[in-house]
Structure formats: structure tokens, C-alpha cells
Design an enzyme around this catalytic site. Structure first.
Site, short mmCIF file in Angstrom:
data_model
loop_
_atom_site.label_atom_id
_atom_site.label_comp_id
_atom_site.label_asym_id
_atom_site.label_seq_id
_atom_site.Cartn_x
_atom_site.Cartn_y
_atom_site.Cartn_z
N ARG A 1 0.86 -1.19 0.00
CA ARG A 1 0.00 0.00 0.00
C ARG A 1 0.89 1.23 0.00
NH1 ARG A 1 -2.22 3.35 3.96
NH2 ARG A 1 -4.31 4.18 3.51
N SER B 1 -13.16 -3.25 0.80
CA SER B 1 -13.52 -2.62 2.08
C SER B 1 -15.02 -2.38 2.11
CB SER B 1 -12.84 -1.26 2.22
OG SER B 1 -11.47 -1.36 2.00
N LYS C 1 -4.47 6.00 8.49
CA LYS C 1 -5.23 6.38 7.30
C LYS C 1 -5.96 7.68 7.62
CE LYS C 1 -9.04 4.53 4.44
NZ LYS C 1 -8.72 5.15 3.15
#
Ligand SMILES: Cc1ncc(COP(=O)(O)OP(=O)(O)O)c(N)n1
Ligand code: 3NM
Ligand code: MG
Length: 220
Positions: free
Chosen positions: A41, A112, A141
Site C-alpha cells: 500500500r 472494504s 489512514k
């Protein structure tokens, strides 16, 4: 993938901006500690782009391959296809699940979800597993939603969903067991491993907690 549920047990996510140490070293230590799945990521301020991102992805992928750890790419479908990753993870703000499923064929597709309606649609359109969070508050995040504990995981299990699920967001060795107890197949973490003094010990502790909790559930 036949053993996806098991592979989700300790799902480590990382990009170059998440570590204090060299990311390659962190991944090697995390694997030595017992992570079961890895997601690349690479995003946010300071994240690598273009050829540099590609090169890091290839390095991470080679390490994962050597240790038979499935390699998932976050968001970047092009990259996943180009390097023949094992799968991709997308969220509700990314490309639609249906389109991604068409593009990636039978690679692993993680999605998600934040509501039962999103879960219904993601499953219908081809998701292989759900990432549900943030379970606990997270600083990693910046655009994460409000943390809502394990409510959605429990609700989906009560409604009969058997799809593999991982909890994500603020998960540590202190609270990981509660996520599995709620019905998740695994925990997905960034900070708990990438920022640990010893990523190997951190991964190993999480693995033991998850395995113990899954084992005790099978034997009730
Ligand atoms: C396992 C897992 N679950 C959730 C996410 C978050 O995906 P998304 O909502 O698309 O947010 P970004 O990670 O792209 O910022 C994830 N990456 N992995
Ligand atoms: C990548 C990501 N997704 C989330 C979600 O809620 O969907 S929370 C999150 C960050 C997880 O990092 P940490 O383990 O450091 O809290
Ligand atoms: Mg995304």
C-alpha cells in the site's frame, strides 16, 4: 484461492512511508515472525511513484514469493496486472468491484465494506474477502471513517455471511483477540508491525493470538 481464510490470519499492510527501519528489512522480519498475507500500500505524502514504486513492489513481491506469502496490491490495478500480483484490495472510493473483477480474472479480490448494503453488493460483484474498519481509532489512514468496533463483523456473521473477513484499523496485540471473537478470520495491521521495535516479535505475538483464538472457537 483455496486457503484464503487461513491466509487472512495476520495480514500485514505496508508501504515505504510506514516504517522507521528499512522497509525490506521490516518485511523480512514480519515474514520471519509469521505474517500470512502481505499488501503493498504505497500512498499518501512521500509515497513512491512511477518506476520507484514499481521497483519496490517487485522487491517486496520477490521476498513474498520466496516465502509463499500471497502478495496483494492496494488500489493500483495496473500495477497488480503488470507484475502478476496474487490479488488486489479496493475500497468504496476506488474502481467498481465488478469492473475490477472483470479485469483481474481469478486473482484474489479484497473489498472494504462499511455497511450491510455495501457487503451485499461487493459479494454479488465478485469480492473474495471483506476488509472491515476502522475497528479501532487509527492515525495511519487520514481519511479513515469513524471507528465502530466490531459491530459490522458481528452483524454480517449473524446474517449468515460466510465470506472471509479481516478487521482493520488500530489493531494491536491488546485488542486482536476481540476481532477474531467477533467473527473475523484475521487481523490486518500496519502500525502494530511496521513501527514495532521488532517486527518479527510483533508479528509472532499477533499470529499466536489469532491462532489461539481461532483454535478455541473451533473447540467450543
Ligand atoms: C485489508 C484492507 N482493508 C481495508 C483497506 C482500506 O481500503 P480503502 O478503503 O480503499 O482505503 P486505502 O487503503 O486505499 O486508503 C485496505 N487497504 N486493506
Ligand atoms: C489502510 C486502512 N484502512 C482502514 C479502514 O478502516 O478501511 S484503517 C487503515 C489503516 C490501518 O493502519 P493501522 O493498523 O496502523 O491502524
Ligand atoms: Mg483504496
Amino acid at each position: 484461492m483455496k486457503y484464503l481464510r487461513e491466509a487472512l490470519s495476520v495480514y500485514f499492510i505496508m508501504g515505504s512511508t510506514n516504517c522507521r527501519k528499512n522497509p525490506i528489512q521490516v518485511l523480512k522480519e514480519a515474514i520471519a515472525g509469521g505474517i500470512t498475507l502481505f499488501q503493498f500500500r504505497e500512498k499518501g505524502e512521500g509515497g513512491l511513484m512511477g518506476l520507484e514504486k514499481y521497483a519496490l513492489a517487485k522487491e517486496f513481491q520477490a521476498i513474498c514469493k520466496k516465502h509463499q506469502i500471497p502478495f496483494i496490491v492496494n488500489d493500483d490495478i495496473e500495477l497488480a496486472l503488470e507484475i502478476e500480483a496474487d490479488g488486489v484490495h479496493i475500497g468504496q472510493e476506488d474502481e467498481p468491484v465488478k469492473t475490477v473483477r472483470e479485469r483481474i480474472g481469478d486473482k484474489i479480490l479484497g473489498v472494504s465494506v462499511h455497511t450491510t448494503e455495501e457487503a451485499r453488493i461487493a459479494l454479488r460483484d465478485g469480492a473474495d474477502y471483506f476488509g472491515i474498519g476502522p475497528v479501532f481509532p487509527t492515525k495511519t489512514k487520514l481519511d479513515a471513517r469513524q471507528s465502530r468496533g466490531t459491530t459490522l463483523i458481528q452483524t454480517l456473521r449473524m446474517e449468515g455471511y460466510t465470506v472471509p473477513i479481516v478487521g482493520i484499523g488500530g489493531i494491536t496485540s491488546e485488542n486482536a483477540a476481540s476481532v477474531i471473537k467477533a467473527g473475523a478470520d484475521g487481523v490486518s495491521v500496519i502500525t502494530a508491525i511496521s513501527q514495532a521495535d521488532s517486527p518479527m516479535v510483533a508479528a509472532s505475538v499477533l499470529r499466536n493470538i489469532v491462532e489461539e483464538e481461532k483454535w478455541s472457537e473451533q473447540n467450543v
